[in-house]
Scaffold this motif. Structure first.
Motif, short mmCIF file in Angstrom:
data_model
loop_
_atom_site.label_atom_id
_atom_site.label_comp_id
_atom_site.label_asym_id
_atom_site.label_seq_id
_atom_site.Cartn_x
_atom_site.Cartn_y
_atom_site.Cartn_z
N ASP A 80 0.83 -1.21 0.00
CA ASP A 80 0.00 0.00 0.00
C ASP A 80 0.86 1.25 0.00
O ASP A 80 0.57 2.24 -0.70
N ILE A 81 1.93 1.23 0.80
CA ILE A 81 2.84 2.38 0.85
C ILE A 81 3.52 2.57 -0.50
O ILE A 81 3.65 3.69 -1.00
N ALA A 82 3.94 1.47 -1.11
CA ALA A 82 4.63 1.56 -2.40
C ALA A 82 3.70 2.07 -3.50
O ALA A 82 4.13 2.83 -4.38
N ALA A 83 2.45 1.68 -3.48
CA ALA A 83 1.53 1.99 -4.58
C ALA A 83 0.84 3.35 -4.42
O ALA A 83 0.21 3.83 -5.37
N ALA A 84 0.94 3.97 -3.25
CA ALA A 84 0.21 5.21 -3.01
C ALA A 84 0.75 6.35 -3.88
O ALA A 84 1.94 6.40 -4.22
N GLN A 104 10.74 6.09 2.77
CA GLN A 104 11.60 6.66 1.72
C GLN A 104 12.23 5.58 0.85
O GLN A 104 12.54 5.82 -0.32
N ARG A 105 12.35 4.39 1.37
CA ARG A 105 12.94 3.31 0.60
C ARG A 105 11.97 2.69 -0.38
O ARG A 105 12.34 2.34 -1.52
N ILE A 106 10.69 2.56 0.01
CA ILE A 106 9.78 1.77 -0.82
C ILE A 106 8.70 2.58 -1.54
O ILE A 106 8.11 2.10 -2.50
N ALA A 107 8.43 3.80 -1.08
CA ALA A 107 7.36 4.58 -1.72
C ALA A 107 7.75 4.97 -3.14
O ALA A 107 8.86 5.44 -3.39
N ARG A 108 6.84 4.75 -4.08
CA ARG A 108 7.09 5.15 -5.47
C ARG A 108 6.46 6.51 -5.79
O ARG A 108 6.83 7.14 -6.77
N GLY A 109 5.53 6.94 -4.98
CA GLY A 109 4.92 8.25 -5.16
C GLY A 109 5.65 9.30 -4.37
O GLY A 109 6.78 9.11 -3.91
N ALA A 110 5.01 10.45 -4.19
CA ALA A 110 5.61 11.54 -3.43
C ALA A 110 5.58 11.22 -1.94
O ALA A 110 4.65 10.57 -1.45
N THR A 111 6.59 11.67 -1.22
CA THR A 111 6.64 11.48 0.22
C THR A 111 6.64 12.84 0.91
O THR A 111 7.23 13.81 0.42
N ALA A 112 5.99 12.90 2.07
CA ALA A 112 5.91 14.16 2.82
C ALA A 112 6.05 13.89 4.30
O ALA A 112 5.65 12.82 4.80
N PHE A 113 6.62 14.85 5.00
CA PHE A 113 6.64 14.82 6.46
C PHE A 113 5.68 15.89 6.94
O PHE A 113 5.77 17.06 6.54
N TYR A 114 4.73 15.51 7.79
CA TYR A 114 3.73 16.44 8.31
C TYR A 114 4.09 16.76 9.75
O TYR A 114 3.87 15.94 10.65
N ASP A 115 4.63 17.93 9.97
CA ASP A 115 5.14 18.30 11.28
C ASP A 115 4.10 19.13 12.03
O ASP A 115 3.94 20.33 11.79
N ILE A 116 3.41 18.49 12.95
CA ILE A 116 2.43 19.16 13.78
C ILE A 116 3.12 19.86 14.95
O ILE A 116 2.49 20.57 15.72
N ASP A 117 4.44 19.68 15.05
CA ASP A 117 5.22 20.20 16.19
C ASP A 117 6.51 20.86 15.71
O ASP A 117 7.56 20.70 16.33
N THR A 118 6.47 21.62 14.63
CA THR A 118 7.69 22.07 13.97
C THR A 118 8.72 22.73 14.90
O THR A 118 9.89 22.35 14.88
#
Length: 369
Positions: A80-84, A104-118
């Motif tokens: 699921d992570i790879a195909a998203a 970051q190793r397996i995702a084929r789509g875009a990756t994001a970090f959502y920082d609720i505590d920047t």
């Protein structure tokens, strides 16, 4: 890609339990509105005892919620992570660095970090505390979504190498948070989990006013407050207010207090979700001060600012009901006009689609070399 629905996987601290954290409320409003735009969402949450015993959302109807036991169990959702189309990792996820490496190793789509505590995250990274994200990982995310705006976005790009740092403030679901009417129990309320760095301001802006005005009624709601606090007799204590009861809590408050963690005060541009919740419920806010608050609300017309006990008492004792009602109406109008979950979901979709375009363009360039 610009028109078709997105497949989104989110790995966040919690969706199932709002006990002792503000993440669940944020995710619930945002993902409900995001799914309403036609997208499909899978939320992966670490099954930890603290939240397992305090769950208040077992099965959301706007996304698939999956609990995983540990990193080995998480690997069951690798496909699921790879195909998203996009995968979002949130702050404070247990073993977040290892989870981030997996994404970051397996995702084929875009990756994001959502920082609720920047600001907390950056303070941690500055002292080499990589509790849930490592500095080396920041440049590898296609997108860094930050609760904090302003100069912090440039800092994330310049000092930490984020390819695209974008603000994504918290928001409110106006279908859930709205005025309920009924009697007011308290002159001033505060809703928030205990924090060492917030407590001095809570003392100054609520407990000391309570001591000086025993005829007024106050309440502090939230978990983890230590036993040694000297609570005045006119301050009611509530251990927890479930999200479903937040509107009633705010509506029963003549005013409510916003107190900001020091890391967020220093960074500025970090509005709490409590601001938007209270505003949608028609409850005016007395807030501590920080850079950027005037970009969100008009002080004196939509929100009231205070730094000393006397200022709070002047507001509580000197504000007539018509003036209080005008403030509440203006505040609510601003929140509903710019800070609902629907606004944030549209922003999130725009950020993710832009990240996907950048990601795909980079992949084509690398394939051509």
């Amino acid at each position: 890609m610009s028109d078709r629905p997105l497949r989104l996987v989110v790995l966040g601290l919690s969706l199932s339990s709002a006990w002792g954290n503000g993440h669940a409320t944020t995710y619930r409003a945002l993902l409900k509105a995001f799914a309403a735009r036609g997208h499909r969402v899978l939320f992966l949450e670490r099954d930890v005892p603290w939240y397992a015993s305090q769950r208040d959302l077992a099965s959301p109807d706007y996304c698939e919620l999956v609990l995983y036991r540990d990193l080995d169990d998480l690997r069951r959702w690798q496909d699921d992570i790879a195909a998203a189309d996009a995968v979002v990792l949130g702050s404070y996820v247990p073993q977040g660095v290892a989870v981030g490496d997996l994404v970051q190793r397996i995702a084929r789509g875009a990756t994001a970090f959502y920082d609720i505590d920047t600001p907390v995250t950056l303070a941690k990274l500055a002292r080499d505390d990589e509790e849930y994200i490592a500095a080396r990982q920041v440049p590898q995310f296609d997108l860094y979504l930050s609760f904090t705006g302003g100069p912090t976005l440039r800092r994330l790009e310049r000092e930490y190498g984020a390819p695209a740092a974008r603000v994504l403030h918290c928001s409110v679901d106006p279908a859930v948070y709205q005025p309920l009417g009924g009697p007011r129990r308290w002159d001033l309320s505060y809703l928030g989990t205990y924090s060492d760095d917030r407590q001095p301001m809570l003392e100054a802006l609520l407990l000391e006013p309570a001591r000086r005005a025993p005829q007024l009624r106050f309440v502090v709601a939230g978990a983890q407050y230590p036993a040694g606090i000297d609570w005045p007799a006119n301050v009611e204590r509530l251990e927890h207010v479930a999200p479903a009861d937040h509107p009633a809590f705010y509506t029963a408050s003549r005013f409510t207090l916003n107190v900001t963690r020091q890391d967020m005060v220093q960074a500025g541009h970090s509005p709490s979700v409590r601001l938007f919740e209270a505003g949608a419920c028609g409850t005016p806010v007395i807030s501590d001060t920080w850079d950027g608050i005037e970009a969100l609300f008009r002080p004196g017309e939509e929100i009231l600012l205070a730094t000393r006990p006397g200022q709070v008492l002047d507001i509580l004792l000197g504000t007539a009901e018509p003036a209080r009602d005008r403030l509440a109406a203006a505040f609510r109008q601003r929140v509903l006009g710019a800070h609902t979950a629907a606004h944030r979901a549209a922003e999130l979709e725009g950020h993710l689609r832009a990240a996907l375009r950048r990601h795909d363009h980079l992949a084509r360039e690398q394939a051509a070399t």
